[in-house]
Design a protein around this motif. Structure first.
Motif, mmCIF file in Angstrom:
data_model
loop_
_atom_site.group_PDB
_atom_site.id
_atom_site.type_symbol
_atom_site.label_atom_id
_atom_site.label_comp_id
_atom_site.label_asym_id
_atom_site.label_seq_id
_atom_site.Cartn_x
_atom_site.Cartn_y
_atom_site.Cartn_z
ATOM 1 N N SER A 249 0.833 -1.197 0.000
ATOM 2 C CA SER A 249 0.000 0.000 0.000
ATOM 3 C C SER A 249 0.869 1.249 0.000
ATOM 4 O O SER A 249 1.807 1.338 0.806
ATOM 5 C CB SER A 249 -0.911 -0.015 1.226
ATOM 6 O OG SER A 249 -1.744 1.105 1.269
ATOM 7 N N PRO A 250 0.597 2.232 -0.885
ATOM 8 C CA PRO A 250 -0.398 2.122 -1.951
ATOM 9 C C PRO A 250 0.096 1.195 -3.060
ATOM 10 O O PRO A 250 1.212 1.360 -3.552
ATOM 11 C CB PRO A 250 -0.509 3.563 -2.460
ATOM 12 C CG PRO A 250 0.848 4.146 -2.210
ATOM 13 C CD PRO A 250 1.325 3.514 -0.936
ATOM 14 N N LEU A 251 -0.735 0.241 -3.434
ATOM 15 C CA LEU A 251 -0.363 -0.684 -4.503
ATOM 16 C C LEU A 251 -0.543 0.036 -5.840
ATOM 17 O O LEU A 251 -1.665 0.382 -6.211
ATOM 18 C CB LEU A 251 -1.241 -1.935 -4.441
ATOM 19 C CG LEU A 251 -0.905 -3.042 -5.439
ATOM 20 C CD1 LEU A 251 0.510 -3.558 -5.233
ATOM 21 C CD2 LEU A 251 -1.907 -4.192 -5.325
ATOM 22 N N ILE A 252 0.551 0.285 -6.549
ATOM 23 C CA ILE A 252 0.476 1.049 -7.796
ATOM 24 C C ILE A 252 0.907 0.221 -9.007
ATOM 25 O O ILE A 252 1.052 0.757 -10.103
ATOM 26 C CB ILE A 252 1.318 2.337 -7.705
ATOM 27 C CG1 ILE A 252 2.800 2.021 -7.427
ATOM 28 C CG2 ILE A 252 0.759 3.271 -6.640
ATOM 29 C CD1 ILE A 252 3.716 3.234 -7.481
ATOM 30 N N GLY A 253 1.103 -1.061 -8.795
ATOM 31 C CA GLY A 253 1.475 -1.949 -9.885
ATOM 32 C C GLY A 253 1.303 -3.388 -9.454
ATOM 33 O O GLY A 253 1.221 -3.688 -8.258
ATOM 34 N N ALA B 103 -5.805 13.221 -4.383
ATOM 35 C CA ALA B 103 -6.665 14.039 -5.237
ATOM 36 C C ALA B 103 -6.790 13.409 -6.626
ATOM 37 O O ALA B 103 -5.911 12.660 -7.073
ATOM 38 C CB ALA B 103 -6.080 15.443 -5.353
ATOM 39 N N LYS B 104 -7.867 13.719 -7.320
ATOM 40 C CA LYS B 104 -8.130 13.124 -8.631
ATOM 41 C C LYS B 104 -6.968 13.320 -9.590
ATOM 42 O O LYS B 104 -6.665 12.446 -10.399
ATOM 43 C CB LYS B 104 -9.410 13.719 -9.225
ATOM 44 C CG LYS B 104 -10.687 13.286 -8.524
ATOM 45 C CD LYS B 104 -11.904 13.873 -9.221
ATOM 46 C CE LYS B 104 -13.199 13.428 -8.522
ATOM 47 N NZ LYS B 104 -14.401 13.986 -9.190
ATOM 48 N N ALA B 105 -6.336 14.476 -9.522
ATOM 49 C CA ALA B 105 -5.253 14.783 -10.457
ATOM 50 C C ALA B 105 -3.989 13.984 -10.164
ATOM 51 O O ALA B 105 -3.126 13.844 -11.038
ATOM 52 C CB ALA B 105 -4.941 16.276 -10.419
ATOM 53 N N ASP B 106 -3.874 13.456 -8.934
ATOM 54 C CA ASP B 106 -2.641 12.796 -8.513
ATOM 55 C C ASP B 106 -2.761 11.304 -8.283
ATOM 56 O O ASP B 106 -1.765 10.580 -8.345
ATOM 57 C CB ASP B 106 -2.137 13.434 -7.212
ATOM 58 C CG ASP B 106 -1.834 14.911 -7.359
ATOM 59 O OD1 ASP B 106 -1.300 15.289 -8.413
ATOM 60 O OD2 ASP B 106 -2.132 15.678 -6.428
ATOM 61 N N VAL B 107 -3.956 10.824 -7.980
ATOM 62 C CA VAL B 107 -4.118 9.442 -7.543
ATOM 63 C C VAL B 107 -3.729 8.448 -8.632
ATOM 64 O O VAL B 107 -4.001 8.652 -9.816
ATOM 65 C CB VAL B 107 -5.567 9.185 -7.077
ATOM 66 C CG1 VAL B 107 -6.554 9.288 -8.226
ATOM 67 C CG2 VAL B 107 -5.669 7.841 -6.371
ATOM 68 N N ARG B 108 -3.076 7.379 -8.223
ATOM 69 C CA ARG B 108 -2.704 6.296 -9.124
ATOM 70 C C ARG B 108 -3.602 5.099 -8.849
ATOM 71 O O ARG B 108 -3.859 4.768 -7.687
ATOM 72 C CB ARG B 108 -1.226 5.938 -8.926
ATOM 73 C CG ARG B 108 -0.285 7.070 -9.354
ATOM 74 C CD ARG B 108 1.096 6.901 -8.799
ATOM 75 N NE ARG B 108 1.139 7.056 -7.343
ATOM 76 C CZ ARG B 108 2.267 6.998 -6.633
ATOM 77 N NH1 ARG B 108 3.423 6.774 -7.231
ATOM 78 N NH2 ARG B 108 2.226 7.149 -5.318
#
Length: 247
Positions: A153-157, A181-186
């Motif tokens: 976490s955060p699992l981004i792949g 935020a929406k613009a940054d979240v993966r």
């Protein structure tokens, strides 16, 4: 550990501040929080009112969540750590949990009487992708720790943990998405969570999907949530679904 356990944990932040070390740190909530107050998160400072955890604030059988606004093995906190070990050593009637992105420092930071680990101390290593899994888990499995968990976490792949779980040293796999935020979240994807669940299930290792994050993709749609409580609830729904599908 499950969400209901962590929610009841006593927070203990003996110092504040940290330095980013990998992609998982990009949207760190501590940095976001400090921006609101004009603080420099890279400056590590001893807590004026939080360094010492008082006995009266820590009843017997408490679960204590340690250092979640920093990293317990942060090099800049070396001068502060001994006092924390003294309290943890004395309070064997409680459980202490901590998560680190610096497992390579565990061996050199534990006290002389640590041995192979203290029974009442639980450690997690935080990983976000396969690269960090391969780097950090090698050190984590070599470190003297009694109770090991993996915190994806955060699992981004996508991550595969099979060869590390096969050692029998990891007792639990926790998975979570990113809250940003929406613009940054993966995004975190359902297939990544499912595959980690199956790897743990095949080896009879505990698995918890503790929160889905702000962007959780399933069947091409974002079913994530922006509110943390809703993220937790959605993750619990997905875990129940996996448990039903793969009995």
């Amino acid at each position: 550990m499950q969400n209901n356990e962590i929610e009841k944990a006593i927070p203990w932040n003996p110092w504040h501040g940290c330095k980013k070390v990998s992609a998982g740190c990009k949207n760190c909530f501590v940095y976001k929080m400090d921006q609101r107050y004009g603080r420099d998160t890279t400056v590590v400072t001893k807590g004026k009112t939080t360094y010492e955890l008082k006995d009266k604030d820590c009843p017997p059988n408490s679960l204590v969540k340690l250092c979640f606004s920093s990293d317990f093995f942060l090099e800049e906190a070396d001068e502060y750590r001994e006092g924390c070990w003294d309290f943890i050593r004395r309070r064997k009637d409680c459980r202490f949990v901590l998560t680190t992105k610096r497992p390579e420092r565990i061996k050199i930071c534990v006290p002389p009487d640590w041995g192979e680990g203290w029974e009442h101390v639980y450690m997690s290593v935080s990983i976000e992708n396969q690269e960090m899994a391969d780097i950090r888990l090698k050190h984590f499995l070599e470190a003297p720790v009694k109770h090991r968990e993996v915190f994806c976490s955060p699992l981004i792949g996508p991550i595969t943990l099979g060869k590390y779980l096969d050692t029998g040293l990891i007792k639990c796999v926790n998975v979570g998405g990113e809250m940003a935020a929406k613009a940054d979240v993966r995004p975190i994807e359902y297939e990544w969570v499912k595959n980690l669940y199956l790897e743990a299930k095949e080896r009879n290792i505990e698995f918890y999907f503790h929160q889905c994050g702000s962007m959780f993709l399933k069947d091409g749609k974002n079913i994530g949530k922006w509110n943390l409580k809703e993220q937790i609830a959605r993750a619990e729904e997905i875990q129940k679904e996996l448990e039903t599908l793969y009995k």
